[in-house]
Design a protein around this motif. Structure first.
Motif, PDB file in Angstrom:
ATOM      1  N   ARG A  79      72.784  57.823  32.686  1.00 19.22           N
ATOM      2  CA  ARG A  79      73.538  59.261  32.439  1.00 19.22           C
ATOM      3  C   ARG A  79      74.481  58.794  31.859  1.00 19.22           C
ATOM      4  NH1 ARG A  79      73.540  63.085  35.870  1.00 19.22           N
ATOM      5  NH2 ARG A  79      75.110  64.443  35.655  1.00 19.22           N
ATOM      6  N   PRO A  80      75.097  57.566  31.429  1.00 21.10           N
ATOM      7  CA  PRO A  80      76.450  57.515  30.807  1.00 21.10           C
ATOM      8  C   PRO A  80      76.012  57.542  29.134  1.00 21.10           C
ATOM      9  CG  PRO A  80      76.967  55.881  32.533  1.00 21.10           C
ATOM     10  CD  PRO A  80      75.875  56.378  32.632  1.00 21.10           C
ATOM     11  N   HIS A  81      74.346  56.956  28.520  1.00 21.85           N
ATOM     12  CA  HIS A  81      73.940  56.874  27.647  1.00 21.85           C
ATOM     13  C   HIS A  81      72.914  58.426  27.493  1.00 21.85           C
ATOM     14  CE1 HIS A  81      75.123  52.871  28.330  1.00 21.85           C
ATOM     15  NE2 HIS A  81      74.551  52.634  29.050  1.00 21.85           N
ATOM     16  N   HIS A  82      73.341  59.446  27.556  1.00 17.96           N
ATOM     17  CA  HIS A  82      72.370  60.283  27.782  1.00 17.96           C
ATOM     18  C   HIS A  82      72.305  60.698  25.885  1.00 17.96           C
ATOM     19  CE1 HIS A  82      76.449  62.698  28.610  1.00 17.96           C
ATOM     20  NE2 HIS A  82      75.668  63.472  27.888  1.00 17.96           N
ATOM     21  N   GLU A  83      73.193  60.812  25.862  1.00 22.00           N
ATOM     22  CA  GLU A  83      73.941  60.708  24.246  1.00 22.00           C
ATOM     23  C   GLU A  83      73.404  60.529  23.206  1.00 22.00           C
ATOM     24  OE1 GLU A  83      76.213  63.664  22.990  1.00 22.00           O
ATOM     25  OE2 GLU A  83      76.187  63.934  25.551  1.00 22.00           O
ATOM     26  N   ARG A  84      73.262  58.645  23.132  1.00 27.40           N
ATOM     27  CA  ARG A  84      71.736  58.130  22.851  1.00 27.40           C
ATOM     28  C   ARG A  84      70.176  57.379  23.058  1.00 27.40           C
ATOM     29  NH1 ARG A  84      76.753  52.927  21.991  1.00 27.40           N
ATOM     30  NH2 ARG A  84      78.651  55.227  21.121  1.00 27.40           N
ATOM     31  N   LEU A  85      70.411  58.022  24.297  1.00 25.92           N
ATOM     32  CA  LEU A  85      69.135  57.410  25.274  1.00 25.92           C
ATOM     33  C   LEU A  85      67.941  57.989  25.317  1.00 25.92           C
ATOM     34  CD1 LEU A  85      67.006  54.189  25.412  1.00 25.92           C
ATOM     35  CD2 LEU A  85      68.323  54.683  28.200  1.00 25.92           C
ATOM     36  N   VAL A  86      67.258  58.010  24.994  1.00 24.50           N
ATOM     37  CA  VAL A  86      65.596  58.824  25.907  1.00 24.50           C
ATOM     38  C   VAL A  86      64.993  58.105  26.591  1.00 24.50           C
ATOM     39  CG1 VAL A  86      64.595  60.918  25.266  1.00 24.50           C
ATOM     40  CG2 VAL A  86      66.230  60.841  24.031  1.00 24.50           C
ATOM     41  N   ARG A  87      64.904  57.760  27.346  1.00 22.54           N
ATOM     42  CA  ARG A  87      63.493  57.888  28.619  1.00 22.54           C
ATOM     43  C   ARG A  87      62.153  57.822  28.191  1.00 22.54           C
ATOM     44  NH1 ARG A  87      65.501  52.256  29.144  1.00 22.54           N
ATOM     45  NH2 ARG A  87      67.418  51.927  30.422  1.00 22.54           N
ATOM     46  N   LYS A  88      61.064  57.083  27.980  1.00 25.56           N
ATOM     47  CA  LYS A  88      60.033  57.780  27.631  1.00 25.56           C
ATOM     48  C   LYS A  88      60.038  59.285  29.276  1.00 25.56           C
ATOM     49  CE  LYS A  88      54.970  57.033  27.613  1.00 25.56           C
ATOM     50  NZ  LYS A  88      53.937  55.938  27.892  1.00 25.56           N
ATOM     51  N   ASP A  89      60.031  58.805  30.128  1.00 27.24           N
ATOM     52  CA  ASP A  89      60.006  59.641  31.504  1.00 27.24           C
ATOM     53  C   ASP A  89      61.002  61.336  31.775  1.00 27.24           C
ATOM     54  OD1 ASP A  89      61.994  58.342  32.314  1.00 27.24           O
ATOM     55  OD2 ASP A  89      61.090  58.010  33.990  1.00 27.24           O
ATOM     56  N   ILE A 100      48.753  71.918  21.518  1.00 26.91           N
ATOM     57  CA  ILE A 100      49.750  71.138  20.603  1.00 26.91           C
ATOM     58  C   ILE A 100      50.757  70.928  21.552  1.00 26.91           C
ATOM     59  CG2 ILE A 100      50.874  70.862  18.929  1.00 26.91           C
ATOM     60  CD1 ILE A 100      48.798  72.591  16.968  1.00 26.91           C
ATOM     61  N   VAL A 101      51.510  69.140  21.627  1.00 25.97           N
ATOM     62  CA  VAL A 101      52.127  68.949  22.591  1.00 25.97           C
ATOM     63  C   VAL A 101      53.688  68.236  21.468  1.00 25.97           C
ATOM     64  CG1 VAL A 101      52.840  67.376  24.402  1.00 25.97           C
ATOM     65  CG2 VAL A 101      50.424  68.881  24.312  1.00 25.97           C
ATOM     66  N   ASP A 102      54.184  68.357  21.820  1.00 26.23           N
ATOM     67  CA  ASP A 102      55.340  68.530  21.048  1.00 26.23           C
ATOM     68  C   ASP A 102      56.847  67.272  22.123  1.00 26.23           C
ATOM     69  OD1 ASP A 102      54.781  68.929  18.853  1.00 26.23           O
ATOM     70  OD2 ASP A 102      56.196  70.723  18.610  1.00 26.23           O
ATOM     71  N   GLN A 103      57.044  66.028  21.824  1.00 27.73           N
ATOM     72  CA  GLN A 103      57.483  65.566  23.425  1.00 27.73           C
ATOM     73  C   GLN A 103      59.504  64.677  21.697  1.00 27.73           C
ATOM     74  OE1 GLN A 103      56.004  62.183  25.028  1.00 27.73           O
ATOM     75  NE2 GLN A 103      54.683  63.292  26.313  1.00 27.73           N
ATOM     76  N   LEU A 104      60.337  65.692  22.166  1.00 30.44           N
ATOM     77  CA  LEU A 104      61.079  64.829  21.495  1.00 30.44           C
ATOM     78  C   LEU A 104      62.309  64.054  21.944  1.00 30.44           C
ATOM     79  CD1 LEU A 104      63.632  66.195  19.775  1.00 30.44           C
ATOM     80  CD2 LEU A 104      65.180  67.436  21.562  1.00 30.44           C
ATOM     81  N   LEU A 105      62.183  62.937  21.211  1.00 33.99           N
ATOM     82  CA  LEU A 105      62.475  61.246  21.550  1.00 33.99           C
ATOM     83  C   LEU A 105      64.025  60.878  21.039  1.00 33.99           C
ATOM     84  CD1 LEU A 105      59.818  59.342  19.587  1.00 33.99           C
ATOM     85  CD2 LEU A 105      59.354  60.198  21.646  1.00 33.99           C
ATOM     86  N   THR A 106      64.828  62.016  20.363  1.00 27.86           N
ATOM     87  CA  THR A 106      65.958  61.643  19.969  1.00 27.86           C
ATOM     88  C   THR A 106      66.753  62.399  21.260  1.00 27.86           C
ATOM     89  OG1 THR A 106      66.180  63.722  18.260  1.00 27.86           O
ATOM     90  CG2 THR A 106      65.978  61.222  17.464  1.00 27.86           C
ATOM     91  N   PRO A 107      67.839  62.329  21.632  1.00 28.17           N
ATOM     92  CA  PRO A 107      68.754  62.878  23.054  1.00 28.17           C
ATOM     93  C   PRO A 107      69.019  64.514  22.097  1.00 28.17           C
ATOM     94  CG  PRO A 107      69.734  61.228  22.061  1.00 28.17           C
ATOM     95  CD  PRO A 107      69.306  61.108  21.197  1.00 28.17           C
ATOM     96  N   ARG A 108      69.436  65.663  22.224  1.00 29.07           N
ATOM     97  CA  ARG A 108      69.738  67.197  22.578  1.00 29.07           C
ATOM     98  C   ARG A 108      70.939  67.242  21.595  1.00 29.07           C
ATOM     99  NH1 ARG A 108      68.341  71.103  27.433  1.00 29.07           N
ATOM    100  NH2 ARG A 108      68.145  72.407  25.890  1.00 29.07           N
ATOM    101  N   SER A 109      71.946  65.939  22.201  1.00 27.70           N
ATOM    102  CA  SER A 109      73.183  66.670  21.585  1.00 27.70           C
ATOM    103  C   SER A 109      72.560  66.017  19.918  1.00 27.70           C
ATOM    104  CB  SER A 109      74.176  65.211  22.581  1.00 27.70           C
ATOM    105  OG  SER A 109      73.881  64.508  21.990  1.00 27.70           O
ATOM    106  N   ASN A 110      71.982  65.512  19.465  1.00 28.15           N
ATOM    107  CA  ASN A 110      71.954  64.878  17.966  1.00 28.15           C
ATOM    108  C   ASN A 110      71.272  66.253  17.521  1.00 28.15           C
ATOM    109  OD1 ASN A 110      71.079  63.655  15.672  1.00 28.15           O
ATOM    110  ND2 ASN A 110      70.527  61.799  16.310  1.00 28.15           N
ATOM    111  N   ASN A 111      72.561  66.430  16.519  1.00 26.73           N
ATOM    112  CA  ASN A 111      72.151  67.954  15.398  1.00 26.73           C
ATOM    113  C   ASN A 111      71.817  67.374  14.426  1.00 26.73           C
ATOM    114  OD1 ASN A 111      73.345  69.707  18.041  1.00 26.73           O
ATOM    115  ND2 ASN A 111      75.348  69.359  17.735  1.00 26.73           N
TER     116      ASN A 111
END
Length: 190
Positions: A79-89, A100-111
Motif C-alpha cells: 500500500r505505501p509503495h503504490h506510487e512506485r511499485l506495480v506487482r504482477k497481479d 489484444i490485451v494491454d497491461q499497465l506496468l507503471t503506476p497510475r500516478s506516473n503522468n
C-alpha cells in the motif's frame, strides 16, 4: 471479462454525465455512433483501441481512468509503495474487442511515462489512432507490423521503433502465434 466491460461502460457513462454531455454530444466529439456508445456504456460491446482513445480524449482523461485499479483493494506492505511499485497481479488490464490485451506496468500516478505489456493474438490488427506524445515499441516475441503515417515497419524479436504519437499509427501481428511487446509512452495517455 463481462464484468470488466460493464465496469468500464459504467465509468464512461458516469464521467460523461459528470461532464454534462449527452450520448449524442459524445458521439459528435468522437465520431462514434450513438448506438455503439450506448452499447459500450451498457457493457454490451468492447471498444477497439482506436475507439477507446477517441472516448478518453473526448472526455478529457487518459484511457487508464476508464478502468478499475486492482491496487484499490491493496493491503499490507504494498500500500505505501503504490506510487512506485506495480506487482504482477496488480496490473491494470484492458482487453479490446479484437483480443489484444494491454497491461499497465507503471503506476497510475506516473503522468510522465507509461510502460505497457501488450499481447496480440495471431492476425489481430488495431485501427489507426493518434494521441499526444512520443512512444517506442520493443518486440519481445513474434512479429509486429507497425504503420506510422504512410510508412510500414516489420519488427522482429528485439527490434525497437520510436515515433511521434500524434502521427496516425496502427499495428498488426504478422506471426502465426501470439506476439508480445512493450510500449513506452510519454506523457501518459493510456
Amino acid at each position: 471479462m463481462a464484468s470488466d466491460t460493464r465496469l468500464q461502460g459504467a465509468r464512461i457513462r458516469s464521467l460523461r454525465k459528470l461532464k454534462g454531455l449527452t450520448l449524442m454530444q459524445l458521439s459528435q466529439r468522437t465520431g462514434l455512433s450513438h448506438g455503439y456508445l450506448s452499447q459500450i456504456e451498457r457493457g454490451i460491446s468492447q471498444p477497439s483501441v482506436a475507439s477507446l482513445v477517441e472516448i478518453a480524449q473526448a472526455l478529457g482523461v487518459t484511457m487508464q481512468w476508464l478502468f478499475s485499479d486492482p491496487k484499490e483493494g491493496c493491503q499490507g506492505e504494498d500500500r505505501p509503495h503504490h506510487e512506485r511499485l506495480v506487482r504482477k497481479d496488480q496490473r491494470i488490464e484492458i482487453e479490446y474487442q479484437d483480443g489484444i490485451v494491454d497491461q499497465l506496468l507503471t503506476p497510475r500516478s506516473n503522468n510522465n511515462l507509461e510502460v505497457i505489456y501488450s499481447t496480440y493474438p495471431s492476425g489481430t490488427r488495431s485501427e489507426p489512432y493518434s494521441h499526444k506524445g512520443h512512444e517506442a515499441v520493443l518486440v519481445l516475441r513474434g512479429t509486429l507490423e507497425v504503420e506510422v503515417a504512410d510508412e510500414r515497419y516489420v519488427l522482429e524479436e528485439g527490434d525497437c521503433l520510436s515515433f511521434t504519437s500524434s502521427e496516425p499509427h496502427a499495428h498488426r501481428n504478422l506471426s502465426d502465434g501470439e506476439t508480445t511487446v512493450l510500449w513506452f509512452i510519454t506523457p501518459a495517455s493510456f
